[in-house]
Design an enzyme around this catalytic site. Structure first.
Site, PDB file in Angstrom:
ATOM      1  N   LYS A   1     -13.853   0.980  15.490  1.00 53.20           N
ATOM      2  CA  LYS A   1     -12.590   0.217  15.592  1.00 53.20           C
ATOM      3  C   LYS A   1     -12.040   0.244  17.009  1.00 53.20           C
ATOM      4  O   LYS A   1     -11.507  -0.753  17.490  1.00 53.20           O
ATOM      5  CB  LYS A   1     -11.535   0.828  14.656  1.00 53.20           C
ATOM      6  CG  LYS A   1     -11.616   0.261  13.268  1.00 53.20           C
ATOM      7  CD  LYS A   1     -10.583   0.831  12.351  1.00 53.20           C
ATOM      8  CE  LYS A   1     -11.099   0.641  10.923  1.00 53.20           C
ATOM      9  NZ  LYS A   1     -10.314   1.335   9.946  1.00 53.20           N
ATOM     10  N   ASP A  46      -4.282  -6.312   5.150  1.00 53.41           N
ATOM     11  CA  ASP A  46      -5.362  -7.083   5.784  1.00 53.41           C
ATOM     12  C   ASP A  46      -5.427  -8.502   5.239  1.00 53.41           C
ATOM     13  O   ASP A  46      -5.944  -9.399   5.896  1.00 53.41           O
ATOM     14  CB  ASP A  46      -6.705  -6.382   5.550  1.00 53.41           C
ATOM     15  CG  ASP A  46      -6.768  -5.076   6.319  1.00 53.41           C
ATOM     16  OD1 ASP A  46      -6.256  -5.035   7.448  1.00 53.41           O
ATOM     17  OD2 ASP A  46      -7.308  -4.086   5.775  1.00 53.41           O
ATOM     18  N   LYS A  50       9.022 -17.580  -9.978  1.00 50.94           N
ATOM     19  CA  LYS A  50       8.262 -16.499 -10.595  1.00 50.94           C
ATOM     20  C   LYS A  50       7.097 -17.089 -11.392  1.00 50.94           C
ATOM     21  O   LYS A  50       7.295 -18.006 -12.206  1.00 50.94           O
ATOM     22  CB  LYS A  50       9.173 -15.688 -11.524  1.00 50.94           C
ATOM     23  CG  LYS A  50       8.468 -14.512 -12.134  1.00 50.94           C
ATOM     24  CD  LYS A  50       9.372 -13.720 -13.047  1.00 50.94           C
ATOM     25  CE  LYS A  50       8.541 -12.671 -13.772  1.00 50.94           C
ATOM     26  NZ  LYS A  50       9.279 -12.027 -14.849  1.00 50.94           N
ATOM     27  N   ASN A  87       0.846  -1.201   0.000  1.00 54.43           N
ATOM     28  CA  ASN A  87       0.000   0.000   0.000  1.00 54.43           C
ATOM     29  C   ASN A  87       0.877   1.245   0.000  1.00 54.43           C
ATOM     30  O   ASN A  87       2.105   1.150   0.029  1.00 54.43           O
ATOM     31  CB  ASN A  87      -0.964  -0.031   1.196  1.00 54.43           C
ATOM     32  CG  ASN A  87      -0.201  -0.091   2.503  1.00 54.43           C
ATOM     33  OD1 ASN A  87       0.522   0.831   2.854  1.00 54.43           O
ATOM     34  ND2 ASN A  87      -0.343  -1.205   3.219  1.00 54.43           N
ATOM     35  N   LYS A 139     -11.609  -3.408  18.511  1.00 45.11           N
ATOM     36  CA  LYS A 139     -10.232  -3.890  18.715  1.00 45.11           C
ATOM     37  C   LYS A 139      -9.798  -3.771  20.177  1.00 45.11           C
ATOM     38  O   LYS A 139      -8.697  -4.160  20.529  1.00 45.11           O
ATOM     39  CB  LYS A 139      -9.258  -3.111  17.821  1.00 45.11           C
ATOM     40  CG  LYS A 139      -9.553  -3.279  16.324  1.00 45.11           C
ATOM     41  CD  LYS A 139      -8.431  -2.718  15.462  1.00 45.11           C
ATOM     42  CE  LYS A 139      -8.829  -2.721  13.990  1.00 45.11           C
ATOM     43  NZ  LYS A 139      -7.703  -3.031  13.098  1.00 45.11           N
ATOM     44  N   ASP A 158      -4.778  -9.494  13.075  1.00 42.28           N
ATOM     45  CA  ASP A 158      -4.814  -8.074  13.461  1.00 42.28           C
ATOM     46  C   ASP A 158      -3.847  -7.875  14.637  1.00 42.28           C
ATOM     47  O   ASP A 158      -4.085  -8.367  15.748  1.00 42.28           O
ATOM     48  CB  ASP A 158      -6.251  -7.692  13.851  1.00 42.28           C
ATOM     49  CG  ASP A 158      -6.387  -6.185  13.968  1.00 42.28           C
ATOM     50  OD1 ASP A 158      -5.535  -5.565  14.632  1.00 42.28           O
ATOM     51  OD2 ASP A 158      -7.343  -5.633  13.396  1.00 42.28           O
ATOM     52  N   ILE A 159      -2.759  -7.186  14.362  1.00 43.83           N
ATOM     53  CA  ILE A 159      -1.686  -7.074  15.369  1.00 43.83           C
ATOM     54  C   ILE A 159      -2.151  -6.263  16.583  1.00 43.83           C
ATOM     55  O   ILE A 159      -1.993  -6.676  17.730  1.00 43.83           O
ATOM     56  CB  ILE A 159      -0.425  -6.427  14.746  1.00 43.83           C
ATOM     57  CG1 ILE A 159       0.072  -7.284  13.574  1.00 43.83           C
ATOM     58  CG2 ILE A 159       0.664  -6.247  15.796  1.00 43.83           C
ATOM     59  CD1 ILE A 159       1.173  -6.646  12.741  1.00 43.83           C
ATOM     60  N   VAL A 160      -2.752  -5.093  16.315  1.00 36.53           N
ATOM     61  CA  VAL A 160      -3.115  -4.219  17.443  1.00 36.53           C
ATOM     62  C   VAL A 160      -4.209  -4.864  18.306  1.00 36.53           C
ATOM     63  O   VAL A 160      -4.180  -4.746  19.538  1.00 36.53           O
ATOM     64  CB  VAL A 160      -3.487  -2.801  16.936  1.00 36.53           C
ATOM     65  CG1 VAL A 160      -4.847  -2.750  16.277  1.00 36.53           C
ATOM     66  CG2 VAL A 160      -3.411  -1.778  18.057  1.00 36.53           C
TER      67      VAL A 160
HETATM   68  O1  C5P Z   1      -8.902  -2.315  10.675  1.00 35.29           O
HETATM   69  P1  C5P Z   1      -7.914  -1.329  10.178  1.00 35.29           P
HETATM   70  O2  C5P Z   1      -6.799  -1.940   9.379  1.00 35.29           O
HETATM   71  O3  C5P Z   1      -8.506  -0.144   9.475  1.00 35.29           O
HETATM   72  O4  C5P Z   1      -7.286  -0.726  11.529  1.00 35.29           O
HETATM   73  C1  C5P Z   1      -6.193   0.124  11.521  1.00 35.29           C
HETATM   74  C2  C5P Z   1      -5.399  -0.040  12.796  1.00 35.29           C
HETATM   75  O5  C5P Z   1      -5.166  -1.425  13.056  1.00 35.29           O
HETATM   76  C3  C5P Z   1      -4.011   0.568  12.663  1.00 35.29           C
HETATM   77  O6  C5P Z   1      -3.610   0.987  13.946  1.00 35.29           O
HETATM   78  C4  C5P Z   1      -3.183  -0.602  12.181  1.00 35.29           C
HETATM   79  O7  C5P Z   1      -1.803  -0.438  12.486  1.00 35.29           O
HETATM   80  C5  C5P Z   1      -3.796  -1.756  12.938  1.00 35.29           C
HETATM   81  N1  C5P Z   1      -3.709  -3.057  12.275  1.00 35.29           N
HETATM   82  C6  C5P Z   1      -2.897  -4.042  12.806  1.00 35.29           C
HETATM   83  N2  C5P Z   1      -2.842  -5.282  12.219  1.00 35.29           N
HETATM   84  C7  C5P Z   1      -3.560  -5.541  11.110  1.00 35.29           C
HETATM   85  C8  C5P Z   1      -4.388  -4.554  10.558  1.00 35.29           C
HETATM   86  C9  C5P Z   1      -4.441  -3.322  11.154  1.00 35.29           C
HETATM   87  O8  C5P Z   1      -2.227  -3.789  13.818  1.00 35.29           O
HETATM   88  N3  C5P Z   1      -3.457  -6.740  10.559  1.00 35.29           N
END
Ligand code: C5P
Length: 402
Positions: free
Chosen positions: A337, A279, A289, A210, A341, A306-308
Site C-alpha cells: 500500500k 471503499d 425509505k 464499519n 498509494k 482513495d483520499i490518501v
Molecule cells: O486500501 P486501504 O483502505 O486498506 O488503505 C488504508 C489507508 O488508506 C488508510 O490510511 C485510509 O485512511 C486510506 N484511505 C483513504 N481513502 C479511501 C480508502 C482508504 O484515504 N477511500
C-alpha cells in the site's frame, strides 16, 4: 521573567579550549532559573577543573561512568531521566563523532543515548576540523535524528586560524536552551488528519459503515497538538470529544471527507489518513425509505475515491502518512500500500488480534517507510500516539527543513 525556571539542564562539557566559557554558561543558565548539573568528559578536565564547575553549579560534577560512588549517588540512567535538556557546550569533533555513532564509552555519550530529553550541541573546534567532511556528515546525521546543532561563531581562533568553530557567547546558548525547551517536536507544523469511519447512505434511514471507533486518530491528533502542531481533524461519525487545541470538521460520507480534505490540504505540511474510509458506496441513494419485498435484493456499489492516494499524487504533496489495518501478512500488505498509494509512511496494525483490534483501547503497530520498519509494542492508544509522534517527527523534519 526567568525563562528556564526550575528547568533541569545537564551541561555536558567536552575537551576543547572553549571549555573555559562553560563556567559562564552555567551561571547564565542559573540566572534564568535553571537547575544545572555538569557532566565532563576526561578531555574537558584537561581544560577546566571539575571543582570550578562544582562550585558554580552547586552539585558534584559527574565525570565517570563506572564509578561506584557516583552511580550510588545519581546513576547515569537517573541522570538521563532527571534532565529536561542536555546541552553539550563545547561539543568537540570527537564527541560529535561518538554521539553520531551511538557510542556509550563514557558518561556523557551514555547519558545522551539514555535520555528522552532534547539534546543540543554547540560544536567548537578548529575551522579545518569544522569544515572536514567527516564532521559535517556527522552533524548532518545528528540533525536528522533530532539533535539541535547550534551554529558556531566565526572569527579568530585560539590556534591562530580564522573561521567558523568558535563557541558562541553564553547568551546565544541560553537562548538556544530556551528555544529547545519551549518547542514541541512538531512546533508550528500544519497537520490535516482524517479519523473515524464513514457512512455511505443507502436510503434516508440505512447506511453502510464499519467498526472504526476513531480512538487512534483522535489520540494522535491530541498528541500532535501537544507537540505544538496545528491540527485540523476531519472526522467521520464518532462519539469522542475533540482534543484540546484541535480544529474539528465533521463529515459523514467518503465523498464529504474527500471534499473537506481538498478544502484544507493546500496549506498543510503533514497529512495523516487514519480514517477507515468506505471503499464502496451505493451507486444510487434512494430518496425514500426502501420497502421490504418478498425477494432478495442487491445494491450496486461503486468505488469511492482513495483520499490518501489523491493527496499523495498532488504536485505539492505534504508528507503523507497512511494506516493499514490488516488481518494477515500485515507488513507485506502494508508495504504494498505504501508503494501503490505513493505514501511517505504507513502505520500497520493487525486487526485480527482482539487485544489491539478496532474497538480496543490498546494498539501495537509497525511503522513502515521506504527504507525502514519499526515495531511499537502494545500500548494504550494515547501512549502509542505519543510514541508515534516522536517517531514521525524526525522523519518529517528530514523532508521539511525549518
Ligand atoms: O486500501 P486501504 O483502505 O486498506 O488503505 C488504508 C489507508 O488508506 C488508510 O490510511 C485510509 O485512511 C486510506 N484511505 C483513504 N481513502 C479511501 C480508502 C482508504 O484515504 N477511500
Amino acid at each position: 521573567m526567568q525563562q528556564l525556571y526550575k528547568k533541569q539542564i545537564i551541561v555536558g562539557i567536552s575537551g576543547g579550549i572553549a571549555a573555559y566559557k562553560s563556567a559562564d554558561l552555567v551561571r547564565r543558565l542559573q540566572d534564568q532559573g535553571a537547575i544545572v548539573r555538569v557532566v565532563m568528559t576526561s578531555g574537558a578536565q584537561a581544560f577546566i577543573t571539575p571543582l570550578t564547575l562544582q562550585a558554580l553549579s552547586g552539585f558534584p560534577v559527574h565525570t565517570d561512568l563506572l564509578d561506584t560512588d557516583a552511580e550510588a549517588a545519581m546513576g547515569h540512567i537517573e541522570l538521563a531521566r532527571w534532565a529536561d535538556l542536555v546541552l553539550i557546550a563545547p561539543a568537540s569533533a570527537n564527541t560529535i563523532a561518538r554521539l553520531c555513532h551511538g557510542a556509550a564509552d563514557d558518561l556523557l555519550t551514555t547519558l545522551c543515548l539514555a535520555t528522552k530529553a532534547p539534546v543540543a550541541i554547540s560544536p567548537a573546534m578548529n575551522q579545518a576540523m569544522w569544515h572536514n567532511p567527516n564532521t559535517q556528515a556527522n552533524l548532518d546525521t545528528l540533525r536528522q535524528r533530532g539533535t539541535v546543532v547550534i551554529a558556531p561563531g566565526v572569527g579568530s581562533q585560539a590556534c591562530g586560524d580564522v573561521g567558523p568553530g568558535r563557541m558562541p557567547d553564553s547568551e546565544v546558548l541560553v537562548d538556544a536552551a530556551i528555544a529547545c525547551l519551549s518547542r514541541g517536536s512538531m512546533q508550528g507544523v500544519r497537520v490535516v488528519m482524517t479519523a473515524g469511519p464513514t457512512r455511505e447512505a443507502i436510503d434516508p434511514v440505512r447506511y453502510i459503515s464499519n467498526h472504526s471507533s476513531g480512538k487512534m486518530g483522535f489520540a494522535l491528533a491530541e498528541k500532535l497538538a501537544e507537540a505544538g502542531a496545528h491540527v485540523t481533524l476531519i472526522s467521520g461519525p464518532v462519539s469522542l470529544d475533540t482534543p484540546a487545541r484541535v480544529d474539528r470538521v465533521n463529515v459523514v460520507s467518503a465523498a464529504d471527507m474527500l471534499d473537506a480534505v481538498q478544502q484544507h490540504i493546500d496549506s498543510c505540511d503533514l497529512f495523516i489518513a487514519a480514517a477507515a474510509v468506505a471503499d464502496y458506496t451505493p451507486a444510487q441513494v434512494a430518496n425514500k425509505k426502501m420497502k421490504k419485498g418478498d425477494d432478495d435484493m442487491s445494491i450496486a456499489l461503486v468505488k469511492t475515491t482513495d483520499i490518501v492516494a489523491t493527496v499523495a499524487a498532488l504536485s505539492n504533496k505534504p508528507f503523507t502518512v497512511g494506516f493499514a489495518a490488516e488481518t494477515n501478512d500485515v507488513v507485506a500488505y502494508a508495504r504494498g500500500k505504501l508503494q501503490r498509494k505513493g505514501l511517505d509512511m504507513i502505520i500497520a496494525n493487525d486487526v485480527s488480534d482482539s487485544r489491539i483490534g478496532f474497538n480496543s483501547d490498546d494498539n501495537a503497530v509497525t511503522v513502515i517507510t521506504a527504507d525502514a520498519e519499526t515495531h511499537i509494542e502494545q500500548l494504550p492508544k494515547r501512549a502509542l500516539a505519543a510514541a508515534l509522534v516522536e517517531h514521525i517527527a524526525p522523519l518529517f523534519w528530514r523532508t521539511h527543513n525549518p
